[in-house]
Design a protein around this motif. Sequence first.
Motif, PDB file in Angstrom:
ATOM      1  N   ARG A 204       0.805  -1.228   0.000  1.00 58.22           N
ATOM      2  CA  ARG A 204       0.000   0.000   0.000  1.00 58.22           C
ATOM      3  C   ARG A 204       0.837   1.277   0.000  1.00 58.22           C
ATOM      4  O   ARG A 204       0.350   2.342  -0.377  1.00 58.22           O
ATOM      5  CB  ARG A 204      -0.947   0.010   1.200  1.00 58.22           C
ATOM      6  N   SER A 205       2.089   1.186   0.429  1.00 56.50           N
ATOM      7  CA  SER A 205       2.949   2.371   0.450  1.00 56.50           C
ATOM      8  C   SER A 205       3.752   2.519  -0.839  1.00 56.50           C
ATOM      9  O   SER A 205       4.564   3.438  -0.957  1.00 56.50           O
ATOM     10  CB  SER A 205       3.884   2.323   1.666  1.00 56.50           C
ATOM     11  N   GLY A 206       3.542   1.620  -1.802  1.00 53.18           N
ATOM     12  CA  GLY A 206       4.243   1.708  -3.076  1.00 53.18           C
ATOM     13  C   GLY A 206       5.566   0.971  -3.109  1.00 53.18           C
ATOM     14  O   GLY A 206       6.318   1.075  -4.072  1.00 53.18           O
ATOM     15  N   ARG A 207       5.850   0.192  -2.059  1.00 55.27           N
ATOM     16  CA  ARG A 207       7.103  -0.557  -1.983  1.00 55.27           C
ATOM     17  C   ARG A 207       6.944  -1.891  -2.718  1.00 55.27           C
ATOM     18  O   ARG A 207       5.963  -2.610  -2.526  1.00 55.27           O
ATOM     19  CB  ARG A 207       7.466  -0.806  -0.518  1.00 55.27           C
ATOM     20  N   VAL A 208       7.929  -2.221  -3.564  1.00 56.41           N
ATOM     21  CA  VAL A 208       7.919  -3.498  -4.277  1.00 56.41           C
ATOM     22  C   VAL A 208       8.302  -4.579  -3.272  1.00 56.41           C
ATOM     23  O   VAL A 208       9.417  -4.602  -2.762  1.00 56.41           O
ATOM     24  CB  VAL A 208       8.885  -3.485  -5.472  1.00 56.41           C
ATOM     25  N   VAL A 209       7.355  -5.444  -2.970  1.00 60.34           N
ATOM     26  CA  VAL A 209       7.527  -6.467  -1.934  1.00 60.34           C
ATOM     27  C   VAL A 209       8.160  -7.732  -2.490  1.00 60.34           C
ATOM     28  O   VAL A 209       9.023  -8.341  -1.863  1.00 60.34           O
ATOM     29  CB  VAL A 209       6.162  -6.799  -1.278  1.00 60.34           C
ATOM     30  N   SER A 210       7.725  -8.145  -3.696  1.00 64.76           N
ATOM     31  CA  SER A 210       8.227  -9.397  -4.248  1.00 64.76           C
ATOM     32  C   SER A 210       8.075  -9.414  -5.761  1.00 64.76           C
ATOM     33  O   SER A 210       7.289  -8.667  -6.334  1.00 64.76           O
ATOM     34  CB  SER A 210       7.501 -10.598  -3.627  1.00 64.76           C
ATOM     35  N   ARG A 211       8.861 -10.300  -6.357  1.00 70.68           N
ATOM     36  CA  ARG A 211       8.832 -10.525  -7.802  1.00 70.68           C
ATOM     37  C   ARG A 211       8.596 -12.008  -8.019  1.00 70.68           C
ATOM     38  O   ARG A 211       9.176 -12.843  -7.328  1.00 70.68           O
ATOM     39  CB  ARG A 211      10.175 -10.107  -8.397  1.00 70.68           C
ATOM     40  N   HIS A 212       7.756 -12.331  -8.989  1.00 74.12           N
ATOM     41  CA  HIS A 212       7.376 -13.722  -9.219  1.00 74.12           C
ATOM     42  C   HIS A 212       7.531 -14.086 -10.692  1.00 74.12           C
ATOM     43  O   HIS A 212       7.160 -13.315 -11.575  1.00 74.12           O
ATOM     44  CB  HIS A 212       5.936 -13.967  -8.767  1.00 74.12           C
ATOM     45  N   ALA A 213       8.031 -15.272 -10.927  1.00 69.71           N
ATOM     46  CA  ALA A 213       8.287 -15.778 -12.278  1.00 69.71           C
ATOM     47  C   ALA A 213       6.982 -16.002 -13.032  1.00 69.71           C
ATOM     48  O   ALA A 213       5.916 -16.166 -12.419  1.00 69.71           O
ATOM     49  CB  ALA A 213       9.060 -17.090 -12.191  1.00 69.71           C
ATOM     50  N   PRO A 214       7.049 -16.055 -14.354  1.00 71.72           N
ATOM     51  CA  PRO A 214       5.859 -16.332 -15.155  1.00 71.72           C
ATOM     52  C   PRO A 214       5.160 -17.638 -14.764  1.00 71.72           C
ATOM     53  O   PRO A 214       3.940 -17.745 -14.890  1.00 71.72           O
ATOM     54  CB  PRO A 214       6.400 -16.413 -16.582  1.00 71.72           C
ATOM     55  N   THR A 215       5.908 -18.609 -14.286  1.00 68.41           N
ATOM     56  CA  THR A 215       5.320 -19.892 -13.902  1.00 68.41           C
ATOM     57  C   THR A 215       4.528 -19.811 -12.605  1.00 68.41           C
ATOM     58  O   THR A 215       3.764 -20.727 -12.286  1.00 68.41           O
ATOM     59  CB  THR A 215       6.417 -20.963 -13.759  1.00 68.41           C
ATOM     60  N   THR A 216       4.694 -18.744 -11.837  1.00 67.93           N
ATOM     61  CA  THR A 216       3.921 -18.554 -10.607  1.00 67.93           C
ATOM     62  C   THR A 216       2.498 -18.189 -10.990  1.00 67.93           C
ATOM     63  O   THR A 216       2.267 -17.188 -11.665  1.00 67.93           O
ATOM     64  CB  THR A 216       4.532 -17.433  -9.741  1.00 67.93           C
TER      65      THR A 216
END
Length: 158
Positions: free
Chosen positions: A133-145
């Motif tokens: 909600r604060s605009g922080r990038v929390v995680s990145r997930h692969a296309p297979t996710t």
Amino acid sequence: MSSIYDFSAKSLAGEDVPLRRFEGQVLLIVNTASACGFTPQYKGLEELQQKYGDRGFSVLGFPCNQFGAQEKGSEAEIAQFCSRNYGVTFPMFSKIDVNGAQAHPLYAYLKGEKGGLLGSAIKWNFTKFLVDRSGRVVSRHAPTTTPESLAKDIESLL
């Protein structure tokens, strides 16, 4: 720039959309394509939008033609495809590059915040970035996710 809210992007309809419009929401930002093996993920993305949209969540879709030329259509064709085949209601933006010298500034920022296993470059369509909600990038997930597998992470941020 210090958060995703400092960027803007063009909608499929050509409207300039400041991402500040989504301030205070949990976001799932995804580079999409209409002719990809992962394209059926639109269904799961729309299900997340329907399930959590009224709680302050939104998927943001960014079509990209950089991977196997799997997004050849015009903005109007993309909008029609997403609506007709998957009932997409979440915001979809104009086609962008996510890698290289012409990468959209938002994607340069996202990749800088969360690199992938093999570096920061986006490897394929349907790479997903979860933003709090604060605009922080929390995680990145692969296309297979799958989108469905992110439900618990989304719920924890709502």
